[in-house]
Enzyme design. Sequence first.
Site, short mmCIF file in Angstrom:
data_model
loop_
_atom_site.label_atom_id
_atom_site.label_comp_id
_atom_site.label_asym_id
_atom_site.label_seq_id
_atom_site.Cartn_x
_atom_site.Cartn_y
_atom_site.Cartn_z
N ARG A 124 -2.27 -0.36 -2.48
CA ARG A 124 -2.56 -0.18 -1.06
C ARG A 124 -2.19 1.24 -0.66
O ARG A 124 -1.03 1.62 -0.68
CB ARG A 124 -1.74 -1.18 -0.24
CG ARG A 124 -1.87 -1.04 1.26
CD ARG A 124 -3.13 -1.65 1.80
NE ARG A 124 -3.16 -3.09 1.57
CZ ARG A 124 -4.23 -3.86 1.81
NH1 ARG A 124 -5.35 -3.30 2.28
NH2 ARG A 124 -4.21 -5.16 1.57
N HIS A 133 -12.01 4.28 0.06
CA HIS A 133 -11.24 3.51 1.04
C HIS A 133 -10.00 4.32 1.46
O HIS A 133 -8.86 3.96 1.16
CB HIS A 133 -10.83 2.18 0.39
CG HIS A 133 -10.42 1.11 1.35
ND1 HIS A 133 -9.60 1.33 2.44
CD2 HIS A 133 -10.73 -0.21 1.38
CE1 HIS A 133 -9.42 0.20 3.08
NE2 HIS A 133 -10.08 -0.76 2.47
N ASP A 158 -12.22 -3.52 12.51
CA ASP A 158 -12.92 -3.53 11.23
C ASP A 158 -14.41 -3.35 11.51
O ASP A 158 -15.14 -4.32 11.71
CB ASP A 158 -12.65 -4.85 10.50
CG ASP A 158 -13.08 -4.80 9.04
OD1 ASP A 158 -13.71 -3.81 8.64
OD2 ASP A 158 -12.77 -5.76 8.31
N GLU A 175 -13.44 5.27 5.90
CA GLU A 175 -13.91 5.00 4.55
C GLU A 175 -15.38 5.39 4.41
O GLU A 175 -16.26 4.68 4.89
CB GLU A 175 -13.72 3.52 4.24
CG GLU A 175 -12.33 3.00 4.61
CD GLU A 175 -12.24 1.49 4.62
OE1 GLU A 175 -12.92 0.84 3.80
OE2 GLU A 175 -11.49 0.95 5.45
#
Length: 289
Positions: free
Chosen positions: A65, A161, A205, A263
């Site tokens: 992450r 990402h 998102d 991203e």
Amino acid sequence: MHTIKKLELNQQLTDLDILEIDSPSCSACIALQGAQILQYQPKHRATPLLWLSQVNTGQLGKALRGGIPLCFPWFGAHPQGLQPAHGFARNQIWELQNVSYDEAQAIHHVDFILQDSPETRKIWSHAFRLKLRISCGRSLNLDLHVENIGSQAFEFSFAWHSYFQINQIRQTEIHGLQNAEFIDQLQNNHHFLETDAVTFQQEMDRIYPKASGYYQIVQAHAEPIQIAAPSCASVVIWNPWQDKAERLGDIAEGDWQHFVCVECGQIASETVRLAAGSEVHYQLKITDL
């Protein structure tokens, strides 16, 4: 100067080999798993440009992450729901081909390659080759070549990402998306039009399938972070907010406030069909200058 050592998280050695870079222009760390740049800080800047979770386990084969994972050959959920999200490239050990240093420009060039194998063909039955050059200097540059080395065409989507370190998510804006259509994945994938700078007051998102390729992360008391990816049609803006960050389990308490994901890639309607024997090239540049 560059060295390879084990990744250190929470003061413990982990399973992952990383390349450490230090030059008059920057410091950086790159994992051989995923050819993933984990940390990057120009020497003129007091804080890193990239965010990395300090509660990653560092286990082989488990996605890290933070930094800039490469999602390939699909972004998000698998098209048929049969495989893990975001593909396999970020979990594979890439071949480190070369590290060179341009002394005049104070830039390290790091070259990686990932090619299909029996392991990848169990997941995605296509012959491919990825070539990635990471250039670390006063700016960070990523150059990706996707090659179809098989006898049949294939389709793929991908994204860098990227996790950017910020002071406070509620005081952060993303510029460069005005008048772009987006898919809100938190509102049943309905389509909307962005009318202003993107601001954050809750979990976000959003997929922008067709965007400008040029974005700015703007925050108080810091130089804007400039993102240029003109060869990438799409961009995703993501922050999990508190509840989802707690469910994810690999983000330290409160750390969701200190990163934002911008991203760049080819996503949704911009999935790429690549003919046999063909290749495509994508670039990403990140700087605060």
